[in-house]
Design an enzyme around this catalytic site. Structure first.
Site, short mmCIF file in Angstrom:
data_model
loop_
_atom_site.label_atom_id
_atom_site.label_comp_id
_atom_site.label_asym_id
_atom_site.label_seq_id
_atom_site.Cartn_x
_atom_site.Cartn_y
_atom_site.Cartn_z
CB SER A 219 -0.95 0.00 1.28
OG SER A 219 -0.12 -0.14 2.33
N GLY A 221 -0.40 4.72 0.43
CA GLY A 221 -1.09 5.82 0.91
C GLY A 221 -1.87 6.22 -0.60
N GLY A 224 -2.30 4.28 -3.81
CA GLY A 224 -3.20 2.83 -3.99
C GLY A 224 -2.29 1.81 -3.69
N GLY A 250 -4.87 1.05 6.02
CA GLY A 250 -3.94 -0.30 5.84
C GLY A 250 -4.76 -1.24 6.40
CG ASP A 251 -5.23 -1.43 10.34
OD1 ASP A 251 -4.34 -1.99 10.29
OD2 ASP A 251 -5.28 -0.76 11.44
O1 LIG Z 1 1.13 -2.67 15.82
P1 LIG Z 1 1.73 -1.22 15.44
O2 LIG Z 1 2.61 -1.26 14.20
O3 LIG Z 1 2.69 -0.45 16.85
O4 LIG Z 1 0.39 -0.66 15.12
C1 LIG Z 1 -0.66 -0.07 15.98
C2 LIG Z 1 -1.45 1.09 15.53
O5 LIG Z 1 -1.63 0.72 14.25
C3 LIG Z 1 -3.09 1.26 13.78
O6 LIG Z 1 -3.87 0.04 13.97
C4 LIG Z 1 -3.38 1.78 12.65
O7 LIG Z 1 -2.97 0.88 11.64
C5 LIG Z 1 -3.61 2.07 15.05
O8 LIG Z 1 -4.97 1.75 15.38
C6 LIG Z 1 -2.56 1.63 16.27
O9 LIG Z 1 -3.08 0.86 17.06
#
Ligand SMILES: O=P(O)(O)OC[C@H]1O[C@](O)(CO)[C@@H](O)[C@H]1O
Length: 308
Positions: A219, A221, A224, A250-251
């Site tokens: 990904s 940003g 895309g 990304g999630d």
């Molecule tokens: O596990 P990490 O790479 O530290 O990422 C955690 C973070 O990533 C996120 O999920 C965003 O992708 C945030 O909500 C935050 O909790």
């Protein structure tokens, strides 16, 4: 059923401010919710009406807050109690959409706790397999005390049940997992280059494929998503979005990839959907929450295309 595992979850705090000015006092709008990448994936899947369970170790005061918020929001979860205290991740989002993150390192997970986590994932997968064709999503940074090959171990565990895995992590745990053949790895462009030490994204994705990933989705940003498999390469670009909050975008794309894997969608469809869901997530203030109306609009507006 899509099982997500977040080994280092967090109480996710978002501060929204017009502009971040170092050395001054801000009075932000605040959101606090259960977070960590896999939790965001499950939250998105739950909102899409998909069957999911978020597996996560929780401990301490903020662990209780995470559990209470998951209960309140109805996201199905399976918590494994641990002695250490769950971390906080704080994101400051400016009106322009610029997001500044402060991710605490989180608690240590002991060998006994690690064994309990693996046992919990194993028994959930065993049950899920009886109900259909599940997918396991492994997301985020590993907690202290857990070896770099933890994801490799979990991918092998899932493989034993015939369950494909999607992995979203970075660095040594990403590299160590490749030989276990995850179905999809989803690093962002920066993580992809960082893990391989290369300067070209396409070559870096090919390297991860060579080392054992079945597919690499990177990904980038607003530029895309690009997928690379042994069969070909495809890209999808989201619409341009001003402002919003890119945290958790990304999630959202991982959630779409998991749905695509369960449904057996072709890559063109899968990538377009991932770009649409991720863009609809940028539109909201909170990570793991998407704008449902925009998602429907983007789904029809975005199309993926094959790469040369
Ligand atoms: O596990 P990490 O790479 O530290 O990422 C955690 C973070 O990533 C996120 O999920 C965003 O992708 C945030 O909500 C935050 O909790």
């Amino acid at each position: 059923m899509i099982v997500t595992l977040t080994l280092n979850p967090a109480l996710d705090i978002t501060y929204s401010v017009a502009e971040l000015k170092a050395g001054t006092t801000h009075r932000p709008r605040v959101y606090a919710q259960a977070g960590g990448k896999g939790v965001n994936v499950s939250r998105t899947l739950h909102a899409l009406g998909r069957e999911t369970v978020a597996v996560l170790p929780l401990g301490g005061f903020d662990g209780e807050a995470v559990r209470a918020e998951l209960e309140a929001s109805g996201v199905p979860h399976h918590a494994i109690p641990i002695a250490g205290a769950t971390r906080r991740t704080v994101t400051v989002v400016e009106g322009s959409g610029l997001a500044t993150g402060f991710n605490e390192s989180g608690p240590e997970v002991s060998a006994d706790e690690w064994a309990e986590i693996c046992a919990a994932v194993g028994s959930l997968l065993e049950t899920a397999v009886l109900d259909g064709a599940p997918v396991l999503v492994l997301s985020g940074k590993l907690p202290r005390g857990v070896a770099d090959d933890a994801y490799a171990e979990l991918i092998a565990l899932a493989d034993g049940f015939g369950v494909p895995t999607i992995l979203d992590t970075e660095g040594a745990p990403l590299l160590a997992a490749l030989a276990a053949h995850p179905a999809i790895v989803k690093p962002n462009a920066h993580e992809l280059l960082d893990a391989t030490g290369m300067s070209d994204s396409r070559a870096a994705a090919a390297e991860l494929l060579e080392r054992g990933a079945r597919a690499v989705v990177s990904s980038n940003g607003p530029d895309g998503l690009t997928a690379l498999t042994s069969e070909g390469s495809w890209s999808a670009r989201p619409p341009r979005i001003e402002g919003g909050n890119p945290t958790g975008a990304g999630d959202a794309s991982v959630a779409a990839l998991a749905v695509g894997l369960v449904d057996g969608s072709p890559w063109l469809e899968l990538l377009a959907d991932a770009a649409a869901l991720s863009a609809a997530t940028v539109l909201t203030d909170r990570a793991g929450v998407f704008d449902a109306e925009a998602y429907e609009r983007f789904r029809f507006a975005i199309s993926a295309h094959p790469e040369d």
